[in-house]
Write a protein that holds these residues in place. Structure first.
Motif, PDB file in Angstrom:
ATOM      1  N   THR A   3      13.658  39.464  54.673  1.00 23.94           N
ATOM      2  CA  THR A   3      15.030  38.983  55.086  1.00 23.94           C
ATOM      3  C   THR A   3      15.330  38.383  56.143  1.00 23.94           C
ATOM      4  O   THR A   3      14.402  37.033  56.594  1.00 23.94           O
ATOM      5  N   ALA A   4      16.377  38.378  56.040  1.00 22.85           N
ATOM      6  CA  ALA A   4      17.251  36.715  57.174  1.00 22.85           C
ATOM      7  C   ALA A   4      16.604  37.036  58.398  1.00 22.85           C
ATOM      8  O   ALA A   4      16.281  38.078  59.034  1.00 22.85           O
ATOM      9  N   PRO A   5      17.356  35.847  59.238  1.00 29.07           N
ATOM     10  CA  PRO A   5      16.830  36.348  60.934  1.00 29.07           C
ATOM     11  C   PRO A   5      17.325  37.680  61.456  1.00 29.07           C
ATOM     12  O   PRO A   5      17.280  38.214  62.504  1.00 29.07           O
ATOM     13  N   GLU A   6      19.370  37.660  61.094  1.00 29.81           N
ATOM     14  CA  GLU A   6      20.275  38.234  61.566  1.00 29.81           C
ATOM     15  C   GLU A   6      19.569  39.493  60.753  1.00 29.81           C
ATOM     16  O   GLU A   6      20.244  41.065  61.021  1.00 29.81           O
ATOM     17  N   GLY A   7      18.619  40.144  59.719  1.00 34.79           N
ATOM     18  CA  GLY A   7      18.151  41.247  59.768  1.00 34.79           C
ATOM     19  C   GLY A   7      19.263  41.612  58.096  1.00 34.79           C
ATOM     20  O   GLY A   7      18.734  42.613  57.588  1.00 34.79           O
ATOM     21  N   GLY A   8      19.535  40.572  57.327  1.00 32.35           N
ATOM     22  CA  GLY A   8      20.001  40.969  56.123  1.00 32.35           C
ATOM     23  C   GLY A   8      19.405  39.977  55.370  1.00 32.35           C
ATOM     24  O   GLY A   8      18.118  39.726  55.171  1.00 32.35           O
TER      25      GLY A   8
END
Length: 63
Positions: A3-8
């Motif tokens: 996942t991306a650092p932002e959670g997406g």
């Protein structure tokens, strides 16, 4: 999986350029890209985009 650092969701191209390919270079799987090879690819791509024309040595000999 990732996942991306932002959670997406990850942007595939960003992951490939920023994480995956550098890891492959560090592991010795891929050679370190040189500025010369990047320049050559860019120039070759520019000519491919322009199309294949009859402007090479063969065309000059036919004239």
């Amino acid at each position: 999986m990732f996942t991306a650092p932002e959670g997406g969701a990850l942007v595939r191209n960003n992951f490939n350029v920023q994480a995956w390919k550098p890891a492959l270079v560090a592991a010795g799987v891929l050679p370190l890209p040189s500025s010369e090879s990047r320049t050559r690819k860019a120039v070759d791509g520019m000519y491919r985009a322009a199309g294949e024309g009859n402007d090479g040595p063969q065309a000059a000999q036919a004239a």
